[in-house]
Design an enzyme around this catalytic site. Structure first.
Site, PDB file in Angstrom:
ATOM      1  N   ASP A  75       0.904  -1.184  -0.114  1.00 51.73           N
ATOM      2  CA  ASP A  75       0.075   0.140  -0.084  1.00 51.73           C
ATOM      3  C   ASP A  75       0.934   1.314   0.022  1.00 51.73           C
ATOM      4  O   ASP A  75       1.984   1.170   0.599  1.00 51.73           O
ATOM      5  CB  ASP A  75      -0.857  -0.033   1.406  1.00 51.73           C
ATOM      6  CG  ASP A  75      -1.554   1.162   1.447  1.00 51.73           C
ATOM      7  OD1 ASP A  75      -2.301   1.664   0.385  1.00 51.73           O
ATOM      8  OD2 ASP A  75      -1.538   1.721   2.567  1.00 51.73           O
TER       9      ASP A  75
ATOM     10  N   ASP B   7      -0.187   5.069   0.862  1.00 47.28           N
ATOM     11  CA  ASP B   7      -0.320   6.113   1.756  1.00 47.28           C
ATOM     12  C   ASP B   7      -0.549   5.607   3.170  1.00 47.28           C
ATOM     13  O   ASP B   7      -1.504   4.531   3.428  1.00 47.28           O
ATOM     14  CB  ASP B   7      -1.615   6.908   1.434  1.00 47.28           C
ATOM     15  CG  ASP B   7      -1.546   7.380   0.072  1.00 47.28           C
ATOM     16  OD1 ASP B   7      -0.656   8.071  -0.248  1.00 47.28           O
ATOM     17  OD2 ASP B   7      -2.438   7.319  -0.862  1.00 47.28           O
TER      18      ASP B   7
END
Ligand SMILES: [Mg+2]
Ligand SMILES: [Zn+2]
Length: 185
Positions: free
Chosen positions: A8, A10
């Site tokens: 991922d 953020d």
């Protein structure tokens, strides 16, 4: 077949600034560098998997997002960390659009990445900071780590409120690295 660490963006690689595509606001977590170098050396392909509903919501356009990804590639590449690809969902949750199959917690982005890069999902990992990342990884058949830097989820994961559980909960990226390297399953 290759093994991958799906990341991922953020809240995992960079600090979470909502809907940000401005290069000057991209701040990497300092603990990611050594662990990611080591994971590359251990033979893992690194692929970013990101929900980017800001496109659907009209907050930014695709080319601005690509520019931000290019910055990540260049910056991390300069630290001997090759990101081999990016997969993102441009859709928003909610009523305006039919449900897509790519927005995490759906596994669509992971499945596409696996197909295009010959990734063995069962020997790969999904790392993310929220349970949607974990759910996507589980649904794709990956091993999953919830990166819980602020210990927000640690107690909740142990309760029954989530249908999905991560295989591991880690507090920082060194913990992520040692978990993957030492995993015997
Ligand atoms: Mg995140
Ligand atoms: Zn989507």
């Amino acid at each position: 077949m290759y093994k991958a660490v799906f990341l991922d963006k953020d809240g995992t690689l960079v600090k979470d600034v909502p809907y940000n595509v401005a290069i000057e606001k991209i701040k990497f977590y300092p603990d990611i560098f050594r662990p990611l170098q080591q994971l590359c050396q251990a033979g893992y392909k690194l692929i970013v998997i990101s929900n980017q509903s800001g496109i659907s919501k009209g907050y930014f356009i695709e080319s601005e997002l690509i520019r931000a990804f290019d910055f990540l590639t260049t910056y991390l590449g300069g630290h001997a960390i090759p990101i081999i690809d990016y997969y993102y969902c441009p859709h928003a949750e909610g009523l305006k659009e039919p449900e897509c199959t790519c927005r995490k917690p759906q596994p669509g982005l992971l499945m596409q990445a696996a197909q295009e890069h010959a990734i063995d999902l069962s020997n790969s990992w999904m790392i993310g900071d929220i349970m949607a990342d974990v759910a996507a990884g589980n649904a794709a058949g990956c091993k999953t780590i919830l990166l819980d830097r602020d210990q927000h989820y640690r107690t909740e994961v142990e309760s029954t409120i989530y249908a999905h559980r991560p295989d591991y909960v880690c507090g920082d990226f060194f913990d992520v690295w040692s978990t993957i390297i030492n995993d015997k399953n």
